[in-house]
Design a protein around this motif. Structure first.
Motif, PDB file in Angstrom:
ATOM      1  N   ILE A  77       0.867  -1.177   0.000  1.00  0.00           N
ATOM      2  CA  ILE A  77       0.000   0.000   0.000  1.00  0.00           C
ATOM      3  C   ILE A  77       0.905   1.229   0.000  1.00  0.00           C
ATOM      4  CG2 ILE A  77      -1.742   1.297   1.287  1.00  0.00           C
ATOM      5  CD1 ILE A  77      -2.708  -1.395   2.408  1.00  0.00           C
ATOM      6  N   ASP A  78       0.738   2.072  -1.013  1.00  0.00           N
ATOM      7  CA  ASP A  78       1.582   3.266  -1.159  1.00  0.00           C
ATOM      8  C   ASP A  78       3.061   2.907  -1.090  1.00  0.00           C
ATOM      9  OD1 ASP A  78      -0.648   4.949  -1.395  1.00  0.00           O
ATOM     10  OD2 ASP A  78      -0.810   5.140   0.791  1.00  0.00           O
ATOM     11  N   ARG A  84      -1.721  -7.825   6.641  1.00  0.00           N
ATOM     12  CA  ARG A  84      -3.141  -7.634   6.882  1.00  0.00           C
ATOM     13  C   ARG A  84      -3.803  -8.968   7.209  1.00  0.00           C
ATOM     14  NH1 ARG A  84      -5.342  -2.319   5.663  1.00  0.00           N
ATOM     15  NH2 ARG A  84      -3.417  -1.162   5.373  1.00  0.00           N
TER      16      ARG A  84
END
Length: 147
Positions: A77-78, A84
């Motif tokens: 992410i980014d 997760r």
């Protein structure tokens, strides 16, 4: 009237018979990552094969050395890799899924004992088709994911 011992033995028999390896599901090369003393968590890895004609989902896991177990994945992410929790891990019909460092894995959280090479961990895997499999996973030293 049943004695406490008879009741415990009867319940044990029920629990252990529910963890029979399913004909359509195979677990290959399970292992748990060795971690330094004092670490709060470790991870388990394996390859899951589904020989049935329908997808099957791993929906829960339990183990013998931690408070609880979560199903996890790594996602970017980014441009930052993050771990997760996922609801389930799908094994496709007539296919396989590999749980490996840097990807899908079982997160064993709240260690109650050291996790050293040469030991093993009992893992109980539960699937959405009602199957349960008990696996004994050796503890291995694994190189860091990012070098």
């Amino acid at each position: 009237m049943l004695s406490v011992r008879s009741t415990v033995l009867a319940l044990s028999a029920i629990v252990f018979t529910s963890f029979v390896q399913a004909d359509s599901l195979i677990v290959e090369d399970p292992f748990v990552r060795e971690v330094p003393p004092g670490s709060p968590a470790t991870a388990a890895f394996m390859t899951l094969y589904n020989q049935s004609d329908a997808p099957v989902r791993l929906i829960e896991a339990q183990n013998s050395i931690t408070e609880y177990t979560e199903l996890h994945d790594h996602v970017v992410i980014d441009e930052v890799m993050q771990m997760r929790q996922v609801e389930a891990i799908e094994i496709p019909a007539q296919g396989k899924v590999t749980l490996a460092p840097g990807g899908l894995h079982l997160m064993l959280i709240g260690l109650s004992q050291p996790v050293n090479t040469g030991g093993s961990v009992s893992l109980n895997l539960f699937f959405d088709n009602g199957d349960g499999i008990e696996v004994v996973a050796p503890i291995r030293s694994v190189m860091p994911m990012h070098q």
